[in-house]
Design an enzyme around this catalytic site. Structure first.
Site, PDB file in Angstrom:
ATOM      1  N   ASN A 157      -6.893   1.999  10.215  1.00 22.45           N
ATOM      2  CA  ASN A 157      -5.536   2.256  10.727  1.00 22.45           C
ATOM      3  C   ASN A 157      -5.654   2.239  12.239  1.00 22.45           C
ATOM      4  O   ASN A 157      -6.243   3.151  12.814  1.00 22.45           O
ATOM      5  CB  ASN A 157      -5.043   3.644  10.274  1.00 22.45           C
ATOM      6  CG  ASN A 157      -4.844   3.721   8.780  1.00 22.45           C
ATOM      7  OD1 ASN A 157      -4.976   2.724   8.075  1.00 22.45           O
ATOM      8  ND2 ASN A 157      -4.522   4.901   8.285  1.00 22.45           N
ATOM      9  N   ARG A 205       0.861  -1.184   0.000  1.00 17.39           N
ATOM     10  CA  ARG A 205       0.000   0.000   0.000  1.00 17.39           C
ATOM     11  C   ARG A 205       0.893   1.228   0.000  1.00 17.39           C
ATOM     12  O   ARG A 205       1.681   1.427   0.917  1.00 17.39           O
ATOM     13  CB  ARG A 205      -0.909  -0.001   1.237  1.00 17.39           C
ATOM     14  CG  ARG A 205      -1.758   1.233   1.337  1.00 17.39           C
ATOM     15  CD  ARG A 205      -2.614   1.293   2.603  1.00 17.39           C
ATOM     16  NE  ARG A 205      -3.240   2.604   2.690  1.00 17.39           N
ATOM     17  CZ  ARG A 205      -3.198   3.383   3.767  1.00 17.39           C
ATOM     18  NH1 ARG A 205      -2.584   2.971   4.871  1.00 17.39           N
ATOM     19  NH2 ARG A 205      -3.751   4.582   3.764  1.00 17.39           N
ATOM     20  N   HIS A 208      -2.454  11.028   0.661  1.00 16.82           N
ATOM     21  CA  HIS A 208      -1.950  10.773   2.020  1.00 16.82           C
ATOM     22  C   HIS A 208      -1.231  12.038   2.482  1.00 16.82           C
ATOM     23  O   HIS A 208      -0.043  12.025   2.810  1.00 16.82           O
ATOM     24  CB  HIS A 208      -1.010   9.570   2.014  1.00 16.82           C
ATOM     25  CG  HIS A 208      -0.785   8.955   3.377  1.00 16.82           C
ATOM     26  ND1 HIS A 208      -0.923   7.613   3.661  1.00 16.82           N
ATOM     27  CD2 HIS A 208      -0.417   9.528   4.554  1.00 16.82           C
ATOM     28  CE1 HIS A 208      -0.637   7.389   4.944  1.00 16.82           C
ATOM     29  NE2 HIS A 208      -0.344   8.521   5.495  1.00 16.82           N
ATOM     30  N   GLU A 261      -6.889   8.869   6.331  1.00 17.27           N
ATOM     31  CA  GLU A 261      -7.154   9.555   7.596  1.00 17.27           C
ATOM     32  C   GLU A 261      -7.565  11.025   7.452  1.00 17.27           C
ATOM     33  O   GLU A 261      -6.856  11.936   7.900  1.00 17.27           O
ATOM     34  CB  GLU A 261      -5.922   9.450   8.496  1.00 17.27           C
ATOM     35  CG  GLU A 261      -5.560   8.031   8.789  1.00 17.27           C
ATOM     36  CD  GLU A 261      -4.567   7.910   9.921  1.00 17.27           C
ATOM     37  OE1 GLU A 261      -4.206   8.931  10.525  1.00 17.27           O
ATOM     38  OE2 GLU A 261      -4.158   6.788  10.213  1.00 17.27           O
ATOM     39  N   TYR A 321      -3.720   1.602  16.011  1.00 18.62           N
ATOM     40  CA  TYR A 321      -2.490   1.431  16.782  1.00 18.62           C
ATOM     41  C   TYR A 321      -2.823   1.224  18.248  1.00 18.62           C
ATOM     42  O   TYR A 321      -2.911   0.133  18.753  1.00 18.62           O
ATOM     43  CB  TYR A 321      -1.582   2.649  16.604  1.00 18.62           C
ATOM     44  CG  TYR A 321      -1.071   2.805  15.189  1.00 18.62           C
ATOM     45  CD1 TYR A 321      -1.782   3.541  14.240  1.00 18.62           C
ATOM     46  CD2 TYR A 321       0.119   2.194  14.793  1.00 18.62           C
ATOM     47  CE1 TYR A 321      -1.312   3.669  12.928  1.00 18.62           C
ATOM     48  CE2 TYR A 321       0.597   2.335  13.492  1.00 18.62           C
ATOM     49  CZ  TYR A 321      -0.137   3.069  12.569  1.00 18.62           C
ATOM     50  OH  TYR A 321       0.323   3.197  11.279  1.00 18.62           O
ATOM     51  N   GLU A 364      -3.185  -0.144   8.455  1.00 19.73           N
ATOM     52  CA  GLU A 364      -1.972   0.231   9.199  1.00 19.73           C
ATOM     53  C   GLU A 364      -2.029  -0.347  10.598  1.00 19.73           C
ATOM     54  O   GLU A 364      -3.052  -0.232  11.268  1.00 19.73           O
ATOM     55  CB  GLU A 364      -1.837   1.764   9.328  1.00 19.73           C
ATOM     56  CG  GLU A 364      -1.522   2.483   8.060  1.00 19.73           C
ATOM     57  CD  GLU A 364      -1.370   3.966   8.276  1.00 19.73           C
ATOM     58  OE1 GLU A 364      -1.098   4.382   9.426  1.00 19.73           O
ATOM     59  OE2 GLU A 364      -1.562   4.723   7.314  1.00 19.73           O
TER      60      GLU A 364
HETATM   61  C1  GCO Z   1      -1.076   7.816  10.371  1.00 14.19           C
HETATM   62  C2  GCO Z   1      -0.469   7.864   9.072  1.00 14.19           C
HETATM   63  C3  GCO Z   1       0.952   7.330   8.972  1.00 14.19           C
HETATM   64  C4  GCO Z   1       1.800   7.427  10.235  1.00 14.19           C
HETATM   65  C5  GCO Z   1       1.650   6.170  11.084  1.00 14.19           C
HETATM   66  C6  GCO Z   1       2.466   6.263  12.368  1.00 14.19           C
HETATM   67  O1  GCO Z   1      -1.825   6.870  10.603  1.00 14.19           O
HETATM   68  O2  GCO Z   1      -0.848   8.755  11.121  1.00 14.19           O
HETATM   69  O3  GCO Z   1      -1.257   7.141   8.137  1.00 14.19           O
HETATM   70  O4  GCO Z   1       1.464   8.151   7.952  1.00 14.19           O
HETATM   71  O5  GCO Z   1       3.162   7.552   9.875  1.00 14.19           O
HETATM   72  O6  GCO Z   1       0.324   5.995  11.445  1.00 14.19           O
HETATM   73  O7  GCO Z   1       2.031   7.364  13.088  1.00 14.19           O
END
Ligand code: GCO
Length: 451
Positions: free
Chosen positions: A298, A74, A118, A163, A300, A355
């Site tokens: 995405n 991607r 992006h 995002e 985390y 992500e």
């Molecule tokens: C985001 C972006 C990425 C970042 C990654 C780490 O999700 O902020 O898509 O470009 O680099 O998530 O923060």
């Protein structure tokens, strides 16, 4: 492990974070090229002028993707590299780069997943008002057509934007990302509405002009909340928190996702923003709500909530000594269960993790290797949770590790290493980390080694 044979394993990057070559071959400026010139806005005053030199090293990088056994990659396209002014003139040399990259990927048996935007917005369009200009949806559709005309005989998988919550809020409300604006709620909502219209027009353009069957999605950031316990009360509180619109900085997921996937703004947000709403044309929500093939997540780190007074979400304080990554994001693997579950149940679209990963303190050891057990452990835990969600009925279709290689981490500069591949930013030397070789085994066994 129930990852079926069609489940796609890949890795992700974005153009500004890896390409470099900001002024070469006719490329126009992006707002990140200019934003990074402002002293103090980026840690260490770093910028993306060199980054990973991917613009020149793409063959080497695709060879590394092949070595990792990636099934998909991607990446995003730099809008002003393709159209220096954002609209009008097409820079053929800029398009040629992506042409070569796609051919290289296909030759190595790697499926390209293209993100059209992006964050590296054309500076010339920013000078015309950027997302605040009500012509911006048409600008994005024009750019989409140029890319689709050139690549859609080989590219079938598309994301319109990455995002929107981030580039709208951080770039137009907080001012900590490019273009560094601190607009009022009314203008931020106008930017959001235009960005959503741009998404819809872009999808329609892909559907109309793609030379092959297209599969299109969006990759909104999925800030999901995790129930502290998996009791019905806490689960409902977490779902409520995930979709509530209660923040005039409009970070809330549903304000962006509901229009894209349900064709309406959420009621609570319409009430909250009543006095600031943009003019919504009779056809606008229909334009925004184009049929999509998948929902890109995405994910985390996710906050915890429990059911408080009258079942209202109560934010659970981070535990003392919580497990934190190098950039202090808490390890919350259950976010890759609850996020996909909540988003799948609400939007009923197949889920791709677009992500997931972590910033880790990585360096090349004396043995010439990069040992990153933390990344292996984190990815293992998160993938296990996504697998649990799939077992519980979520239509999970893929997982893209963020990121293929260490790169420019926006306002953090090069201080955060997210890659499966280590990059020495002095020499540009790439070194596959232990996690990269581990991920290769995960892919080869379709996740079996995780059992
Ligand atoms: C985001 C972006 C990425 C970042 C990654 C780490 O999700 O902020 O898509 O470009 O680099 O998530 O923060």
């Amino acid at each position: 492990m129930s990852f079926n044979k069609d489940f796609i394993w890949g890795s992700a990057t974005s153009s500004y974070q890896i390409e470099g070559a900001p002024f070469e071959d006719g490329k126009g400026l992006s707002v990140w090229d200019t934003f990074c010139e402002v002293p103090g806005v980026i840690k260490g005053n770093h910028n993306g002028n060199i980054a990973c030199e991917h613009y020149h090293r793409y063959k080497e990088d695709v060879a590394l993707m092949k070595e990792l056994g990636l099934q998909a990659y991607r990446f995003s396209i730099t809008w002003p590299r393709v159209m220096p002014d954002g609209i009008g003139k097409v820079n053929e040399k800029g398009l040629d780069f992506y042409d070569r990259l796609v051919d290289e990927l296909l030759e190595k048996g790697i499926t390209p997943y293209v993100t059209l935007f992006h964050w590296d917005y054309p500076y010339e369009l920013y000078k015309k008002g950027g997302w605040l200009n009500n012509d911006s949806p048409e600008w994005f559709a024009e750019y989409t057509k140029v890319v689709v005309d050139r690549l859609s005989d080989r590219v079938q998988y598309w994301f319109t934007q990455n995002e929107p919550q981030c580039y709208i809020n951080l770039g137009h409300c907080d001012g900590t990302h490019a273009p560094g604006l601190k607009l009022g709620v009314r203008d931020v909502l106008q930017c959001t509405h235009n960005s959503l219209l741009a998404h819809g027009k872009s999808v329609a353009t892909i559907r109309e002009f793609s030379k092959l069957k297209s599969f299109v999605g969006a990759a909104p950031v999925g800030i999901c909340y995790i129930p502290k316990t998996e009791t019905p009360a806490d689960i409902e509180a977490a779902r409520k928190a995930t979709f509530a619109v209660n923040d005039t900085r409009i970070w809330n997921s549903a304000w962006f996702m509901d229009p894209m996937f349900l064709g309406e703004y959420p009621e609570d947000g319409l009430k909250l923003f009543e006095k600031y709403l943009p003019k919504i044309g009779a056809n606008d929500m229909k334009i925004i709500n184009q049929d999509l093939d998948f929902f890109g997540c995405n994910i985390y780190s996710s906050p915890y909530v429990n059911s408080g007074l009258n079942g209202e979400p109560e934010f659970t304080a981070q535990k003392v000594g919580a497990d934190l990554t190098a950039n202090k994001w808490e390890l919350t693997p259950r976010g890759l269960y609850w996020g996909p579950k909540f988003f799948y149940e609400r939007y009923k679209k197949p889920i791709i993790i677009t992500e997931n990963g972590l910033s880790n303190v990585d360096w090349v050891n004396l043995d010439g290797k990069v040992h990153d057990p933390q990344r292996i452990d984190l990815m293992h835990r998160y993938i296990n949770e996504f697998n649990r969600a799939i077992k519980d009925g979520v239509d999970g279709r893929g997982y893209f590790a963020w990121s293929l290689m260490d790169n420019f981490e926006w306002a953090e500069g090069y201080n955060e290493r997210f890659g499966l591949i280590h990059v020495d930013f002095e020499t540009e030397k790439r070194t596959i980390k232990d996690s990269g070789y581990w991920f290769k085994q995960v892919i080869e066994t379709q996740g079996k080694i995780l059992e």
